[in-house]
Design a protein around this motif. Structure first.
Motif, PDB file in Angstrom:
ATOM      1  N   LYS A   8       0.803  -1.215   0.000  1.00 24.44           N
ATOM      2  CA  LYS A   8       0.000   0.000   0.000  1.00 24.44           C
ATOM      3  C   LYS A   8       0.845   1.278   0.000  1.00 24.44           C
ATOM      4  O   LYS A   8       0.312   2.379   0.129  1.00 24.44           O
ATOM      5  CB  LYS A   8      -0.969  -0.018   1.183  1.00 24.44           C
ATOM      6  CG  LYS A   8      -2.018  -1.117   1.029  1.00 24.44           C
ATOM      7  CD  LYS A   8      -2.957  -1.212   2.221  1.00 24.44           C
ATOM      8  CE  LYS A   8      -3.992  -2.312   1.985  1.00 24.44           C
ATOM      9  NZ  LYS A   8      -4.878  -2.500   3.167  1.00 24.44           N
ATOM     10  N   GLY A   9       2.162   1.131  -0.171  1.00 22.03           N
ATOM     11  CA  GLY A   9       2.998   2.293  -0.449  1.00 22.03           C
ATOM     12  C   GLY A   9       3.635   2.971   0.740  1.00 22.03           C
ATOM     13  O   GLY A   9       4.109   4.108   0.610  1.00 22.03           O
ATOM     14  N   ALA A  11       1.140   6.102   2.506  1.00 18.59           N
ATOM     15  CA  ALA A  11       0.366   5.174   1.673  1.00 18.59           C
ATOM     16  C   ALA A  11      -0.061   5.845   0.374  1.00 18.59           C
ATOM     17  O   ALA A  11      -0.121   7.067   0.281  1.00 18.59           O
ATOM     18  CB  ALA A  11      -0.878   4.677   2.427  1.00 18.59           C
ATOM     19  N   ASP A  12      -0.373   5.005  -0.613  1.00 16.11           N
ATOM     20  CA  ASP A  12      -0.956   5.525  -1.852  1.00 16.11           C
ATOM     21  C   ASP A  12      -2.078   4.631  -2.367  1.00 16.11           C
ATOM     22  O   ASP A  12      -2.536   4.794  -3.499  1.00 16.11           O
ATOM     23  CB  ASP A  12       0.117   5.708  -2.931  1.00 16.11           C
ATOM     24  CG  ASP A  12       0.734   4.392  -3.394  1.00 16.11           C
ATOM     25  OD1 ASP A  12       0.423   3.324  -2.816  1.00 16.11           O
ATOM     26  OD2 ASP A  12       1.542   4.426  -4.350  1.00 16.11           O
ATOM     27  N   HIS A  13      -2.566   3.707  -1.536  1.00 17.34           N
ATOM     28  CA  HIS A  13      -3.600   2.790  -2.005  1.00 17.34           C
ATOM     29  C   HIS A  13      -4.963   3.461  -2.135  1.00 17.34           C
ATOM     30  O   HIS A  13      -5.852   2.916  -2.791  1.00 17.34           O
ATOM     31  CB  HIS A  13      -3.707   1.567  -1.086  1.00 17.34           C
ATOM     32  CG  HIS A  13      -4.258   1.863   0.277  1.00 17.34           C
ATOM     33  ND1 HIS A  13      -3.597   2.649   1.190  1.00 17.34           N
ATOM     34  CD2 HIS A  13      -5.410   1.479   0.887  1.00 17.34           C
ATOM     35  CE1 HIS A  13      -4.305   2.733   2.303  1.00 17.34           C
ATOM     36  NE2 HIS A  13      -5.410   2.028   2.143  1.00 17.34           N
ATOM     37  N   ARG A  72      -3.283   4.837  -8.323  1.00 12.35           N
ATOM     38  CA  ARG A  72      -3.157   3.414  -7.983  1.00 12.35           C
ATOM     39  C   ARG A  72      -4.444   2.650  -8.282  1.00 12.35           C
ATOM     40  O   ARG A  72      -4.414   1.524  -8.799  1.00 12.35           O
ATOM     41  CB  ARG A  72      -2.796   3.263  -6.503  1.00 12.35           C
ATOM     42  CG  ARG A  72      -1.370   3.603  -6.188  1.00 12.35           C
ATOM     43  CD  ARG A  72      -0.390   2.597  -6.760  1.00 12.35           C
ATOM     44  NE  ARG A  72      -0.423   1.330  -6.052  1.00 12.35           N
ATOM     45  CZ  ARG A  72       0.203   0.230  -6.456  1.00 12.35           C
ATOM     46  NH1 ARG A  72       0.908   0.244  -7.578  1.00 12.35           N
ATOM     47  NH2 ARG A  72       0.137  -0.879  -5.757  1.00 12.35           N
ATOM     48  N   LEU A  73      -5.581   3.250  -7.960  1.00 10.95           N
ATOM     49  CA  LEU A  73      -6.863   2.591  -8.222  1.00 10.95           C
ATOM     50  C   LEU A  73      -7.093   2.448  -9.726  1.00 10.95           C
ATOM     51  O   LEU A  73      -7.567   1.405 -10.201  1.00 10.95           O
ATOM     52  CB  LEU A  73      -7.998   3.400  -7.584  1.00 10.95           C
ATOM     53  CG  LEU A  73      -7.981   3.474  -6.055  1.00 10.95           C
ATOM     54  CD1 LEU A  73      -8.980   4.517  -5.573  1.00 10.95           C
ATOM     55  CD2 LEU A  73      -8.290   2.111  -5.446  1.00 10.95           C
ATOM     56  N   ALA A  74      -6.738   3.489 -10.485  1.00  9.85           N
ATOM     57  CA  ALA A  74      -6.903   3.439 -11.939  1.00  9.85           C
ATOM     58  C   ALA A  74      -5.955   2.424 -12.557  1.00  9.85           C
ATOM     59  O   ALA A  74      -6.323   1.697 -13.491  1.00  9.85           O
ATOM     60  CB  ALA A  74      -6.668   4.830 -12.532  1.00  9.85           C
ATOM     61  N   GLN A  75      -4.733   2.366 -12.053  1.00  7.10           N
ATOM     62  CA  GLN A  75      -3.765   1.390 -12.558  1.00  7.10           C
ATOM     63  C   GLN A  75      -4.295  -0.027 -12.397  1.00  7.10           C
ATOM     64  O   GLN A  75      -4.185  -0.867 -13.310  1.00  7.10           O
ATOM     65  CB  GLN A  75      -2.445   1.546 -11.809  1.00  7.10           C
ATOM     66  CG  GLN A  75      -1.350   0.577 -12.262  1.00  7.10           C
ATOM     67  CD  GLN A  75      -0.076   0.710 -11.447  1.00  7.10           C
ATOM     68  OE1 GLN A  75       0.078   1.633 -10.645  1.00  7.10           O
ATOM     69  NE2 GLN A  75       0.846  -0.216 -11.631  1.00  7.10           N
TER      70      GLN A  75
END
Length: 279
Positions: free
Chosen positions: A39-40, A109-111, A116-119
């Motif tokens: 989650k970064g 975090a970057d989740h 991240r969601l688009a990736q």
């Protein structure tokens, strides 16, 4: 922050997997370390290289390298709303960002970020790049570049003022104007916003506005409207008497530019905010 939240940096003393190393140094279970990595929340510094997020638990780290872990269990437990894909091109895609989703990640975090969601939705191996920002509490159209070169080209459009962005907002009160331009500086920098009244509802004492900005200062629309005495409904930061359980009533409703890759004019829009609001 959660009571168990911490941020620590360690210098690696012996070769081992990143997960094993951090578990030994922090005392956290490996499952929690892996979750934080995915989650970064873990960063990896190596001599002569830029610091990057480290997501793969099995990656071997070597003596002299540095690991930074930013651990916030409450943040890691968040489950973000999913964005909607509006359009996809070779070099970029257009998304409808839900409220609560971040434009960019943090050290922790970057989740819960749109890239991240688009990736994940696109099934892309490459990280996506936000070309502009939209407040976490706001919703609406965002542009993501599919690689660094595309991000540079698209970013240049924004710097040149060649992107037309329009926002919709529901504000408290009934303005005594239909069209208004505001040039009140923000944070010591010039800031220009244009507002147009679409519809007012005296029963609820609210108004639906369209907004266009010529500069991109932090919270520009929200701060200018607050200064006018018409704060955005549901704004948790600016205004009084504008609380709303539905959240911030600010939306990026349309985006238009000439594609730098095809020279074709492009325009996208999302449905307007419901108005008047129904109890």
């Amino acid at each position: 922050m959660h009571a168990d939240t911490f941020s620590r940096t360690f210098t690696v003393e012996e070769a081992a997997s990143a997960c094993d190393t951090l578990a030994g140094l922090t005392g956290l279970p490996k499952a929690r370390i892996k979750d934080c990595m995915v989650k970064g929340g873990v960063w990896w510094s190596r001599p002569g290289r830029s610091t990057t997020r480290l997501r793969r638990a099995s990656t071997e780290v070597k003596p002299g390298e540095r690991l930074e872990i930013n651990y916030d269990p409450a943040l890691l437990a968040l489950v973000p709303a999913q964005p909607e894909l509006i359009a996809k091109a070779k070099h970029y895609s257009i998304w409808n960002k839900p409220a609560g989703v971040l434009s960019q990640g943090t050290r922790f975090a970057d989740h819960c970020t749109l890239p991240r969601l688009a990736q994940a939705k696109l099934g892309s191996r490459n990280e996506l790049h936000p070309v502009h920002r939209l407040d976490r509490e706001a919703r609406g159209i965002m542009l993501l570049a599919h690689d660094g070169k595309a991000a540079a080209k698209l970013g240049e459009l924004f710097r040149q003022g060649a992107v037309a962005k329009e926002y919709a907002a529901i504000v408290r009160g009934i303005p005594d104007w239909t069209d208004l331009e505001v040039d009140e500086p923000l944070d010591g920098k010039e800031a220009r916003s244009r507002f147009h009244v679409i519809q007012s509802d005296p029963a609820s004492d609210m108004t639906l506005l369209l907004a266009r900005i010529e500069t991109g200062r932090k919270h520009q629309i929200r701060r200018h409207l607050h200064g006018l005495g018409h704060p955005v409904m549901g704004d948790p930061r600016y205004g009084r008497g504008n609380k709303l359980v539905e959240g911030l009533q600010l939306m990026a409703r349309s985006l238009a530019f000439t594609c730098p890759f095809t020279n074709a004019p492009k325009q996208w829009a999302v449905p307007d905010l419901p108005f008047p609001l129904v109890d």
